[in-house]
Motif scaffolding. Structure first.
Motif, PDB file in Angstrom:
ATOM      1  N   ASN A   1      22.020 -30.966   9.141  1.00  0.00           N
ATOM      2  CA  ASN A   1      21.586 -30.629   7.780  1.00  0.00           C
ATOM      3  C   ASN A   1      22.728 -29.975   6.997  1.00  0.00           C
ATOM      4  OD1 ASN A   1      19.613 -30.828   5.852  1.00  0.00           O
ATOM      5  ND2 ASN A   1      18.850 -28.766   6.181  1.00  0.00           N
ATOM      6  N   ARG A   2      23.815 -30.746   6.854  1.00  0.00           N
ATOM      7  CA  ARG A   2      24.970 -30.232   6.123  1.00  0.00           C
ATOM      8  C   ARG A   2      25.685 -31.420   5.486  1.00  0.00           C
ATOM      9  NH1 ARG A   2      28.510 -26.810   9.799  1.00  0.00           N
ATOM     10  NH2 ARG A   2      27.423 -24.924   9.143  1.00  0.00           N
ATOM     11  N   ARG A   3      25.628 -31.498   4.158  1.00  0.00           N
ATOM     12  CA  ARG A   3      26.249 -32.603   3.436  1.00  0.00           C
ATOM     13  C   ARG A   3      27.770 -32.488   3.466  1.00  0.00           C
ATOM     14  NH1 ARG A   3      23.780 -30.962  -1.913  1.00  0.00           N
ATOM     15  NH2 ARG A   3      25.298 -32.403  -2.813  1.00  0.00           N
ATOM     16  N   GLY A   4      28.428 -33.602   3.125  1.00  0.00           N
ATOM     17  CA  GLY A   4      29.871 -33.589   2.990  1.00  0.00           C
ATOM     18  C   GLY A   4      30.598 -33.750   4.318  1.00  0.00           C
ATOM     19  N   TYR A   5      31.923 -33.492   4.271  1.00  0.00           N
ATOM     20  CA  TYR A   5      32.767 -33.634   5.456  1.00  0.00           C
ATOM     21  C   TYR A   5      32.909 -32.306   6.200  1.00  0.00           C
ATOM     22  CZ  TYR A   5      36.770 -34.873   8.372  1.00  0.00           C
ATOM     23  OH  TYR A   5      37.588 -35.109   9.444  1.00  0.00           O
ATOM     24  N   ALA A   6      33.131 -31.221   5.452  1.00  0.00           N
ATOM     25  CA  ALA A   6      33.302 -29.908   6.083  1.00  0.00           C
ATOM     26  C   ALA A   6      32.854 -28.830   5.106  1.00  0.00           C
ATOM     27  CB  ALA A   6      34.759 -29.679   6.472  1.00  0.00           C
ATOM     28  N   PRO A   7      32.188 -27.768   5.605  1.00  0.00           N
ATOM     29  CA  PRO A   7      31.656 -26.731   4.713  1.00  0.00           C
ATOM     30  C   PRO A   7      32.714 -25.781   4.172  1.00  0.00           C
ATOM     31  CG  PRO A   7      31.180 -26.184   6.995  1.00  0.00           C
ATOM     32  CD  PRO A   7      31.788 -27.561   7.008  1.00  0.00           C
TER      33      PRO A   7
ATOM     34  N   ALA B   1      30.176 -18.948  -3.127  1.00  0.00           N
ATOM     35  CA  ALA B   1      29.990 -19.964  -2.084  1.00  0.00           C
ATOM     36  C   ALA B   1      31.284 -20.742  -1.926  1.00  0.00           C
ATOM     37  CB  ALA B   1      28.851 -20.919  -2.459  1.00  0.00           C
ATOM     38  N   TRP B   2      31.540 -21.234  -0.691  1.00  0.00           N
ATOM     39  CA  TRP B   2      32.720 -22.050  -0.445  1.00  0.00           C
ATOM     40  C   TRP B   2      32.509 -23.443  -1.010  1.00  0.00           C
ATOM     41  CZ3 TRP B   2      35.582 -18.256   0.548  1.00  0.00           C
ATOM     42  CH2 TRP B   2      35.269 -17.278   1.487  1.00  0.00           C
ATOM     43  N   LEU B   3      33.617 -24.071  -1.394  1.00  0.00           N
ATOM     44  CA  LEU B   3      33.553 -25.464  -1.817  1.00  0.00           C
ATOM     45  C   LEU B   3      33.491 -26.363  -0.586  1.00  0.00           C
ATOM     46  CD1 LEU B   3      36.154 -25.575  -4.735  1.00  0.00           C
ATOM     47  CD2 LEU B   3      33.666 -25.474  -4.894  1.00  0.00           C
ATOM     48  N   VAL B   4      32.616 -27.350  -0.636  1.00  0.00           N
ATOM     49  CA  VAL B   4      32.424 -28.276   0.483  1.00  0.00           C
ATOM     50  C   VAL B   4      33.297 -29.505   0.265  1.00  0.00           C
ATOM     51  CG1 VAL B   4      30.743 -29.703   1.708  1.00  0.00           C
ATOM     52  CG2 VAL B   4      30.072 -27.451   0.825  1.00  0.00           C
ATOM     53  N   GLU B   5      34.032 -29.893   1.296  1.00  0.00           N
ATOM     54  CA  GLU B   5      34.883 -31.078   1.176  1.00  0.00           C
ATOM     55  C   GLU B   5      34.038 -32.334   1.351  1.00  0.00           C
ATOM     56  OE1 GLU B   5      38.777 -33.248   3.194  1.00  0.00           O
ATOM     57  OE2 GLU B   5      38.228 -31.224   3.821  1.00  0.00           O
ATOM     58  N   HIS B   6      34.184 -33.253   0.400  1.00  0.00           N
ATOM     59  CA  HIS B   6      33.538 -34.572   0.460  1.00  0.00           C
ATOM     60  C   HIS B   6      34.635 -35.623   0.477  1.00  0.00           C
ATOM     61  CE1 HIS B   6      29.208 -33.612  -0.530  1.00  0.00           C
ATOM     62  NE2 HIS B   6      29.804 -32.456  -0.790  1.00  0.00           N
ATOM     63  N   ARG B   7      34.875 -36.241   1.616  1.00  0.00           N
ATOM     64  CA  ARG B   7      35.959 -37.225   1.696  1.00  0.00           C
ATOM     65  C   ARG B   7      35.555 -38.585   1.138  1.00  0.00           C
ATOM     66  NH1 ARG B   7      39.714 -35.888   7.006  1.00  0.00           N
ATOM     67  NH2 ARG B   7      40.180 -33.757   6.327  1.00  0.00           N
ATOM     68  N   LEU B   8      34.263 -38.902   1.173  1.00  0.00           N
ATOM     69  CA  LEU B   8      33.834 -40.192   0.628  1.00  0.00           C
ATOM     70  C   LEU B   8      34.126 -40.271  -0.867  1.00  0.00           C
ATOM     71  CD1 LEU B   8      30.416 -40.819   2.439  1.00  0.00           C
ATOM     72  CD2 LEU B   8      32.622 -41.910   2.903  1.00  0.00           C
TER      73      LEU B   8
ATOM     74  N   CYS C   1      48.871 -28.478   4.013  1.00  0.00           N
ATOM     75  CA  CYS C   1      48.494 -27.349   4.877  1.00  0.00           C
ATOM     76  C   CYS C   1      46.997 -27.092   4.891  1.00  0.00           C
ATOM     77  CB  CYS C   1      49.213 -26.079   4.414  1.00  0.00           C
ATOM     78  SG  CYS C   1      48.741 -25.609   2.728  1.00  0.00           S
ATOM     79  N   LEU C   2      46.203 -27.975   4.252  1.00  0.00           N
ATOM     80  CA  LEU C   2      44.771 -27.710   4.137  1.00  0.00           C
ATOM     81  C   LEU C   2      44.030 -28.204   5.385  1.00  0.00           C
ATOM     82  CD1 LEU C   2      44.173 -28.622   0.393  1.00  0.00           C
ATOM     83  CD2 LEU C   2      44.925 -26.459   1.415  1.00  0.00           C
ATOM     84  N   VAL C   3      43.127 -27.358   5.874  1.00  0.00           N
ATOM     85  CA  VAL C   3      42.393 -27.649   7.099  1.00  0.00           C
ATOM     86  C   VAL C   3      40.898 -27.638   6.805  1.00  0.00           C
ATOM     87  CG1 VAL C   3      41.968 -26.947   9.479  1.00  0.00           C
ATOM     88  CG2 VAL C   3      44.196 -26.515   8.439  1.00  0.00           C
ATOM     89  N   ALA C   4      40.194 -28.664   7.277  1.00  0.00           N
ATOM     90  CA  ALA C   4      38.730 -28.712   7.159  1.00  0.00           C
ATOM     91  C   ALA C   4      38.124 -27.960   8.339  1.00  0.00           C
ATOM     92  CB  ALA C   4      38.247 -30.155   7.152  1.00  0.00           C
ATOM     93  N   CYS C   5      37.232 -27.013   8.039  1.00  0.00           N
ATOM     94  CA  CYS C   5      36.616 -26.183   9.083  1.00  0.00           C
ATOM     95  C   CYS C   5      35.137 -26.513   9.212  1.00  0.00           C
ATOM     96  CB  CYS C   5      36.789 -24.700   8.757  1.00  0.00           C
ATOM     97  SG  CYS C   5      38.502 -24.203   8.645  1.00  0.00           S
ATOM     98  N   GLY C   6      34.706 -26.848  10.417  1.00  0.00           N
ATOM     99  CA  GLY C   6      33.300 -27.131  10.661  1.00  0.00           C
ATOM    100  C   GLY C   6      32.937 -28.552  10.295  1.00  0.00           C
ATOM    101  N   PRO C   7      31.784 -29.019  10.793  1.00  0.00           N
ATOM    102  CA  PRO C   7      31.393 -30.410  10.517  1.00  0.00           C
ATOM    103  C   PRO C   7      30.325 -30.536   9.449  1.00  0.00           C
ATOM    104  CG  PRO C   7      30.151 -29.600  12.386  1.00  0.00           C
ATOM    105  CD  PRO C   7      30.936 -28.418  11.853  1.00  0.00           C
ATOM    106  N   GLY C   8      30.425 -31.613   8.675  1.00  0.00           N
ATOM    107  CA  GLY C   8      29.338 -32.108   7.843  1.00  0.00           C
ATOM    108  C   GLY C   8      29.023 -33.516   8.316  1.00  0.00           C
ATOM    109  N   VAL C   9      28.063 -34.159   7.686  1.00  0.00           N
ATOM    110  CA  VAL C   9      27.647 -35.483   8.162  1.00  0.00           C
ATOM    111  C   VAL C   9      28.772 -36.513   8.071  1.00  0.00           C
ATOM    112  CG1 VAL C   9      25.151 -35.248   7.841  1.00  0.00           C
ATOM    113  CG2 VAL C   9      26.577 -35.888   5.903  1.00  0.00           C
ATOM    114  N   GLU C  10      29.623 -36.395   7.053  1.00  0.00           N
ATOM    115  CA  GLU C  10      30.722 -37.361   6.930  1.00  0.00           C
ATOM    116  C   GLU C  10      31.683 -37.233   8.120  1.00  0.00           C
ATOM    117  OE1 GLU C  10      32.673 -36.965   3.171  1.00  0.00           O
ATOM    118  OE2 GLU C  10      30.812 -37.132   2.017  1.00  0.00           O
ATOM    119  N   ARG C  11      31.906 -36.002   8.573  1.00  0.00           N
ATOM    120  CA  ARG C  11      32.807 -35.794   9.711  1.00  0.00           C
ATOM    121  C   ARG C  11      32.188 -36.346  10.995  1.00  0.00           C
ATOM    122  NH1 ARG C  11      36.185 -30.201  10.364  1.00  0.00           N
ATOM    123  NH2 ARG C  11      37.935 -31.102  11.522  1.00  0.00           N
TER     124      ARG C  11
END
Length: 721
Positions: A420-426, A444-451, A478-488
């Motif tokens: 239950n987490r949209r996007g690639y990484a929270p 709130a943090w910005l959520v990465e959406h790779r699609l 240098c940017l790192v995606a932390c944690g999973p979303g459904v895209e990941r």
């Protein structure tokens, strides 16, 4: 009646009295146009004894200008508006506005010019026309609506009309909908289903208020059973309202409804074009719309002959509105049924504890469907302890789940992975300096959406493309995606099983009922091997070849300050588990967790719903939480942080000292900045006997705040952020 009281859609004005000109015929519920200063306003004629107002001499009254050509709002709907405003501490005007939700429908019928593609394509086309051509395939609407669909200006579309690419079509605004027939197709019910259906049918024929709780396991045929009640209403020429929690479920429901009754129902939700809303609203008011399927706002439509209300997936949190009038559609549906004198059916495989308690108290009649239809068996559920069997480094799926996915792919069966987490990484951060990307409008943090190649806030909608370098230290790459979303998770599945056809199912990908219908068609045709989705896939879907469900992170739902977290987590996982094994093939569910001993997870693994509900109910009883106590929230917000804090402290300082009411706060809200407004919250916990609404009105009524401060009251809150 030469003097009437008008409810106008401005809470600050309050009710206003007007004179009825000679020859004008009005009654309570009539929708009229009246003068207000130099303007003209729309209002509803209301009973004067139910709407106090300042006395104005007859000689000073201004005359009404016009009675609009729509049926007066019936007394049951007016009583519902009054009850909703009173219970949820909202203004009558804001609730009544929901009943007149299509302003265009108030002006009567007639014809309308819409446009559609002709199939002609000129040799030379601008990029805008080419893009519009693709997006408008199969669409017919006004120029304005086509512009919104295609994302182009009206000038572009008028140019397409002149070029012969679009042609006008004159349509009747009030053209009738296809008729549904109760006997179009008669399904074969099991003996148990037939007994429950007979109880519903008898109550519809009696035309009296009677609330039911239909408690059936996933796949037990709850929809087919309440369809029999709908058939009885159709035979009696009565209207039916069916509430669904998600627009994405609508297309799936429409197909099942059409197969049973030979025609689709009338649809009502926020994605309708304005012309569709006008047509539906008028047909409902005239009694011509037989069955209406809609989101929670459909509750306030002006039905002429309502005979039945059904709330499907009645436990769903999305039935609670969290802005404007903060009402719970499940509870308001029961009240509308009461005022209309008709049955109400709340259907769910995981009922809310409040609903179960109402059944236990004898307020609702509880009917059970304990077995799946057609001999299908409930899936076997197993937990995967991630502390003992962790995923490979950099991955999120444990080896046993990966092996099960590969096995299903080889067998040609479908799998579903739920997170239950949209996007690639929270969260996205800089590995060089630690900078974290945060929304400028929300805490709130910005959520990465790779699609879509965006960083997005899921609270206010703010979006920005990912930068090539860190905005803080300037370091590139240098940017790192932390944690999973459904895209990941979908990317991980593609790496593990390159031949698998993967579908990502979220509110970002199923943005319309049409896209939801396309997804369902592809899944049913076997064109998808693995579905990766959020809570959008936990309910309503029936895929016979789906035999494996993997819950990627069962602990996610237990985090945060949600006082109903345990119940909500149980409902969500139980619902998604219910997607497995709905056909002839057995289903299996694997729940990834770091806390297999948690009561929610243990109950799910043991398949012991009653034990979980009993423990949760007892905990609520001890805490004085609903349904054994009352909750209410006061949310204070302002664009100025000091202004919001001072207003919250003023409210806290004026709090009443009552023996049956505990007031907590004020404190900064967990989401302390939302859409550019700073927020503070107070929580009220009261005994069941306390008159919470009266306490809040008497408490807040004398207080005055700066214009920039908003004070919202949330009765029976579901959100605590």
């Amino acid at each position: 009646m030469n003097r009437v009281r008008l409810l106008v859609f401005n809470a600050a004005l309050g009710p206003l009295d007007y004179r009825v000109p000679a020859g004008m015929d009005v009654e309570p519920g009539s929708v009229v146009v009246a003068p207000l200063g130099p303007r003209q306003i729309v209002g509803i004629v209301w009973e004067a004894d139910r709407l106090p107002a300042a006395e104005v001499p007859d000689a000073r009254l201004r005359p009404l200008l016009e009675v609009l050509p729509v049926r007066p709002l019936a007394a049951p709907l007016r009583r519902l508006i009054e009850w909703t405003a009173d219970y949820y501490c909202a203004s009558l005007a804001s609730v009544a506005r929901m009943a007149l939700s299509s302003g265009a429908a108030l002006r009567g019928g007639g014809t309308l010019t819409e446009y559609r593609l002709t199939g002609q394509v000129p040799e030379r086309m601008t990029p805008q026309r080419a893009a519009a051509l693709d997006l408008l395939e199969g669409e017919q609407a006004t120029i304005r609506e086509l512009g919104e669909i295609a994302g182009v200006s009206e000038g572009v579309l008028r140019g397409m009309v002149n070029a012969g690419m679009l042609e006008p079509v004159v349509v009747d605004i009030d053209r009738p909908y296809p008729r549904a027939h109760a006997d179009h197709f008669q399904p074969l019910l099991t003996e148990h289903q037939a007994q429950v259906a007979a109880r519903f049918v008898a109550c519809v024929k009696d035309s009296r208020f009677h609330p039911f709780l239909l408690d059936g396991v996933t796949g037990s045929g709850k929809t087919e059973v309440y369809f029999e009640a709908i058939a009885a209403a159709l035979e009696a020429d009565l209207q039916v309202l069916v509430l669904l929690p998600e627009i994405a479920l609508t297309e799936n429901f429409l197909a099942r409804f059409s197969a049973r009754f030979g025609a689709p129902p009338v649809v009502w939700h926020s994605s309708l074009k304005s012309t569709e809303r006008r047509r539906a609203w008028r047909a409902i008011g005239r009694g011509e719309a037989q069955v209406v399927v809609g989101a929670r706002s459909a509750l306030f439509l002006p039905f002429a002959r309502l005979g039945l209300i059904v709330v499907d997936e009645a436990h769903e949190v999305s039935f609670k509105q969290d802005d404007g009038v903060r009402y719970n559609a499940r509870d308001v549906a029961v009240m509308r049924a009461r005022f209309e004198g008709v049955p109400a059916i709340l259907a769910s495989a995981t009922p809310a504890i409040e609903s179960l308690q109402m059944a236990e108290a004898g307020v609702y009649e509880k009917l059970d469907l304990p077995a799946r239809f057609g001999g299908a068996q409930l899936p076997a559920i197993e937990t995967l302890d991630l502390t003992k069997d962790p995923p490979e480094r950099g991955r999120w799926l444990a080896p046993p789940l990966v092996e099960k996915l590969k096995d299903r792919l080889e067998k040609g069966e479908q799998s579903l992975l739920f997170l239950n987490r949209r996007g690639y990484a929270p969260l996205t951060l800089c590995r060089h300096c630690g900078y974290r990307f945060q929304c400028p409008n929300c805490s709130a943090w910005l959520v990465e959406h790779r699609l879509s190649a965006r960083l997005a806030c899921h609270h206010c909608g703010h979006e920005t493309p990912p930068p090539a370098q860190c905005p803080e230290c300037g370091e590139p790459d240098c940017l790192v995606a932390c944690g999973p979303g459904v895209e990941r998770i979908a990317d991980e599945v593609a790496e593990i099983m390159p031949t698998a056809r993967v579908a990502v199912v979220t509110s970002d990908t199923l943005t319309s009922p049409e896209k939801a219908a396309q997804f369902v068609a592809e899944a049913e045709a076997g064109a998808i091997d693995v579905i990766v989705g959020t809570q959008l896939v936990t309910k309503g879907y029936h895929f016979p070849d789906l035999t494996l469900v993997g819950v990627v992170d069962a602990d996610l739902g237990l985090e945060g300050g949600d006082l109903r977290a345990g119940e909500r987590c149980f409902q969500q996982i139980a619902q998604v588990a219910g997607r497995a094994g709905r056909g002839t093939k057995p289903g299996e569910v694997l729940i990834q967790t770091r806390h297999p001993e948690a009561p929610v997870i243990a109950a799910l693994a043991a398949g012991d719903r009653d034990a979980f509900y009993d423990a949760e109910t007892e905990a609520r009883r001890e805490a004085g939480a609903p349904p054994f106590g009352r909750w209410a929230a006061i949310i204070v917000s302002s664009e100025d942080e000091a202004e919001a804090r001072d207003a919250a402290r003023a409210i806290g300082g004026a709090a009443p000292n009552l023996p049956d009411v505990a007031i907590l706060g004020p404190a900064p809200a967990p989401l302390s900045l939302l859409r550019g407004r700073f927020r503070y919250r107070l929580l009220i916990n009261a005994r069941r006997s306390a008159e919470v609404q009266r306490v809040i009105r008497e408490w807040l009524g004398p207080l005055r705040f700066p214009n920039g401060v908003r004070v919202a009251v949330d009765i029976d809150p579901y959100s605590f952020v």
